[in-house]
Motif scaffolding. Structure first.
Motif, PDB file in Angstrom:
ATOM      1  N   UNK A   1       7.131  -8.506 -23.985  1.00 20.05           N
ATOM      2  CA  UNK A   1       6.216  -9.961 -23.795  1.00 20.05           C
ATOM      3  C   UNK A   1       5.504 -10.108 -23.033  1.00 20.05           C
ATOM      4  N   UNK A   2       4.050  -9.890 -23.396  1.00 18.23           N
ATOM      5  CA  UNK A   2       3.136 -10.435 -22.739  1.00 18.23           C
ATOM      6  C   UNK A   2       2.935 -12.196 -22.777  1.00 18.23           C
ATOM      7  N   UNK A   3       4.162 -12.693 -23.093  1.00 20.88           N
ATOM      8  CA  UNK A   3       3.769 -14.015 -23.209  1.00 20.88           C
ATOM      9  C   UNK A   3       3.476 -14.912 -21.941  1.00 20.88           C
ATOM     10  N   UNK A   4       4.414 -13.890 -20.779  1.00 18.15           N
ATOM     11  CA  UNK A   4       5.140 -14.496 -19.727  1.00 18.15           C
ATOM     12  C   UNK A   4       3.765 -14.059 -19.031  1.00 18.15           C
ATOM     13  N   UNK A   5       2.366 -13.037 -19.256  1.00 16.11           N
ATOM     14  CA  UNK A   5       1.677 -13.056 -17.896  1.00 16.11           C
ATOM     15  C   UNK A   5       0.879 -14.714 -17.918  1.00 16.11           C
ATOM     16  N   UNK A   6       1.088 -15.774 -17.098  1.00 18.77           N
ATOM     17  CA  UNK A   6       0.088 -16.684 -16.415  1.00 18.77           C
ATOM     18  C   UNK A   6      -0.980 -16.323 -15.833  1.00 18.77           C
ATOM     19  N   UNK A   7      -1.016 -15.360 -14.497  1.00 17.09           N
ATOM     20  CA  UNK A   7      -2.128 -15.306 -13.784  1.00 17.09           C
ATOM     21  C   UNK A   7      -2.193 -16.140 -12.368  1.00 17.09           C
ATOM     22  N   UNK A   8      -0.416 -16.710 -12.675  1.00 20.78           N
ATOM     23  CA  UNK A   8      -0.309 -18.069 -11.321  1.00 20.78           C
ATOM     24  C   UNK A   8      -0.601 -16.857  -9.520  1.00 20.78           C
ATOM     25  N   UNK A   9      -0.895 -18.197  -8.311  1.00 22.10           N
ATOM     26  CA  UNK A   9      -0.460 -17.023  -7.891  1.00 22.10           C
ATOM     27  C   UNK A   9      -0.152 -15.886  -7.058  1.00 22.10           C
ATOM     28  N   UNK A  10      -1.604 -15.648  -7.485  1.00 21.34           N
ATOM     29  CA  UNK A  10      -2.364 -14.387  -7.080  1.00 21.34           C
ATOM     30  C   UNK A  10      -2.932 -14.439  -5.971  1.00 21.34           C
ATOM     31  N   UNK A  11      -2.551 -13.276  -5.368  1.00 23.11           N
ATOM     32  CA  UNK A  11      -3.027 -12.731  -3.849  1.00 23.11           C
ATOM     33  C   UNK A  11      -4.390 -11.748  -4.681  1.00 23.11           C
ATOM     34  N   UNK A  12      -5.326 -12.052  -3.463  1.00 23.33           N
ATOM     35  CA  UNK A  12      -6.951 -10.585  -3.986  1.00 23.33           C
ATOM     36  C   UNK A  12      -7.205 -10.014  -2.421  1.00 23.33           C
ATOM     37  N   UNK A  13      -7.469  -9.281  -2.482  1.00 25.91           N
ATOM     38  CA  UNK A  13      -8.265  -8.076  -1.706  1.00 25.91           C
ATOM     39  C   UNK A  13      -9.074  -7.181  -1.470  1.00 25.91           C
ATOM     40  N   UNK A  14     -10.146  -6.614  -1.270  1.00 24.36           N
ATOM     41  CA  UNK A  14     -11.017  -5.986  -1.052  1.00 24.36           C
ATOM     42  C   UNK A  14     -10.168  -4.808  -0.888  1.00 24.36           C
ATOM     43  N   UNK A  15      -9.551  -3.915  -1.151  1.00 27.01           N
ATOM     44  CA  UNK A  15      -9.265  -2.423  -0.612  1.00 27.01           C
ATOM     45  C   UNK A  15     -10.174  -1.342  -1.205  1.00 27.01           C
ATOM     46  N   UNK A  16     -11.374  -1.614  -2.116  1.00 23.38           N
ATOM     47  CA  UNK A  16     -11.858  -0.300  -2.153  1.00 23.38           C
ATOM     48  C   UNK A  16     -12.408   0.825  -1.934  1.00 23.38           C
ATOM     49  N   UNK A  17     -12.620   0.848  -0.746  1.00 22.37           N
ATOM     50  CA  UNK A  17     -13.029   1.595   0.444  1.00 22.37           C
ATOM     51  C   UNK A  17     -11.923   2.276   0.913  1.00 22.37           C
ATOM     52  N   UNK A  18     -10.638   2.587   0.123  1.00 29.53           N
ATOM     53  CA  UNK A  18      -9.500   3.386   1.155  1.00 29.53           C
ATOM     54  C   UNK A  18      -9.199   4.481  -1.027  1.00 29.53           C
ATOM     55  N   UNK A  19     -10.066   4.051  -1.957  1.00 26.35           N
ATOM     56  CA  UNK A  19      -9.684   4.534  -3.092  1.00 26.35           C
ATOM     57  C   UNK A  19     -10.415   3.956  -4.422  1.00 26.35           C
ATOM     58  N   UNK A  20     -10.319   4.505  -5.286  1.00 20.18           N
ATOM     59  CA  UNK A  20     -10.653   4.311  -6.158  1.00 20.18           C
ATOM     60  C   UNK A  20      -9.205   3.536  -6.962  1.00 20.18           C
ATOM     61  N   UNK A  21      -9.580   2.171  -7.341  1.00 15.64           N
ATOM     62  CA  UNK A  21      -8.032   1.600  -7.831  1.00 15.64           C
ATOM     63  C   UNK A  21      -6.645   0.829  -6.303  1.00 15.64           C
ATOM     64  N   UNK A  22      -7.341   1.121  -5.508  1.00 15.55           N
ATOM     65  CA  UNK A  22      -6.450  -0.020  -4.453  1.00 15.55           C
ATOM     66  C   UNK A  22      -7.157  -1.737  -4.247  1.00 15.55           C
TER      67      UNK A  22
END
Length: 373
Positions: free
Chosen positions: A179-200
């Motif tokens: 069901x990829x059609x469900x993905x809207x990208x709405x109400x997302x939180x973003x925070x840079x935590x790259x200093x604690x590891x790849x993908x963090x």
């Protein structure tokens, strides 16, 4: 799909998961995993991701208690940093799980006595029903508990037959692929935590590729891969997945590859001394209370209540951040939640220095109890 719990129409319109009405101690994940694949629709995904959010939140209090109990983070830098990185990984996983839920129209439900973790108690949703998760200082017993939380279906260094958290995430990913059609990208939180590891870094989920990457990080940081116990999204080189880090500290030896074709890994590497720790006792059901042998004095009770209030406000801020419509508002609320997390770090070790009555040598520690406004 037959609903096990009623859903309010107003909540349905807002996209709030049915699981918002389900007690933390329910068997909802077991029920969800028993649903036939063809019935794993949008409602199934919302329910599942609400449970995923609760799972990620449930790991943080026990791991934090173990981390904060280490007396000398400099002397025991290796163990302290290893657990600290796992804590940051779990914070990232909580953020990614919340974003996976909001991108399909749901909202994480955190700020409620029914959904906030209660210790001692089970993991949410009926995962590993034989395991009781408790709060105490770092010890052999707590390390064994941590490892059992993270345990894969088929650990490379130990065989087992339990269904893992990773298996649950695999089912969630399969439903997203249907069901990829469900993905809207709405109400997302973003925070840079790259200093604690790849993908963090907590990233926005706006495509199926984003979903696959996020679930890959969550699974592989906790369990490793089917081919290796190493964390492919590491901070330090040769960093192991969470399960194996906890087993290393438990066994007191590094996990090393001792054979190839087929690979064999054993806990026979360099010694890992168990740190000297503050003797935080296991928090009893319902917390330390106000009467009985473990009842705290007035000042300790004040500190415990203050910690619970900071923790509860953090959960309210996180929930509000995901529900906010404007990106700037979401960022501001998330920043406030992070400041509350810092407040917990300031208060937790202080509680572990306050002795229990009776001369046992043990100390109090945080209760992590949700307190309504």
């Amino acid at each position: 799909m037959k609903k096990a719990f009623a859903q309010n129409p107003a909540q349905h319109e807002r996209g709030i998961s049915v699981t918002a009405l389900v007690d933390y101690r329910s068997n909802r994940i077991v029920q969800l995993m028993q649903e036939p694949v063809e019935r794993r629709d949008a409602a199934w995904l919302r329910d599942s991701l609400q449970q995923a959010v609760l799972l990620e939140l449930a790991t943080l209090p026990p791991y934090l208690c173990g981390l904060w109990s280490i007396k000398d983070p400099v002397q025991d830098e290796g163990v302290f940093n290893a657990i600290r990185e796992i804590v940051f990984d779990e914070m990232s996983h909580l953020g990614l799980a919340g974003n996976l839920l909001t991108t399909i129209g749901g909202f994480p439900h955190l700020a409620d006595e029914r959904t906030a973790p209660a210790y001692p108690g089970p993991l949410p949703g009926g995962v590993r029903p034989d395991l009781t998760v408790s709060l105490s200082g770092l010890s052999k017993n707590s390390l064994d508990m941590y490892a059992r939380i993270e345990e894969p279906d088929h650990p490379i260094a130990k065989a087992d037959t339990y269904t893992s958290i990773g298996a649950f995430y695999s089912a969630v990913l399969a439903a997203f692929r249907e069901h990829p059609e469900l993905i809207t990208g709405a109400h997302q939180l973003i925070r840079n935590m790259s200093g604690h590891g790849q993908g963090n870094t907590i990233v926005a989920i706006g495509s199926l590729a984003d979903v696959e990457a996020a679930i890959g990080v969550i699974k592989e940081q906790g369990e490793g891969t089917s081919a290796s116990p190493e964390n492919p999204h590491h901070g330090d080189t040769d960093e192991m997945a969470h399960y194996y880090v906890f087993r290393e500290i438990y066994h007191g030896r590094k996990l090393v590859k001792t054979a190839e074709n087929p690979d064999r890994w054993e806990f026979v590497g360099d010694p890992i001394p168990l740190p000297r720790c503050l003797p935080m006792a296991t928090v009893p059901p319902g917390g330390w209370g106000t009467t009985g042998a473990a009842a705290p004095d007035a000042e300790t009770r004040r500190l415990l209540d203050e910690f619970n209030q900071v923790y509860s406000e953090m959960l309210r801020l996180l929930e509000s951040a995901w529900k906010a419509d404007l990106p700037a508002t979401r960022k501001d609320l998330l920043n406030k939640a992070v400041r509350q997390m810092s407040g917990l770090q300031e208060r937790g070790p202080t509680l572990m220095e306050r002795p229990l009555p009776g001369g046992s040598g043990e100390t109090y520690g945080p209760e992590f109890r949700y307190v309504p406004v």
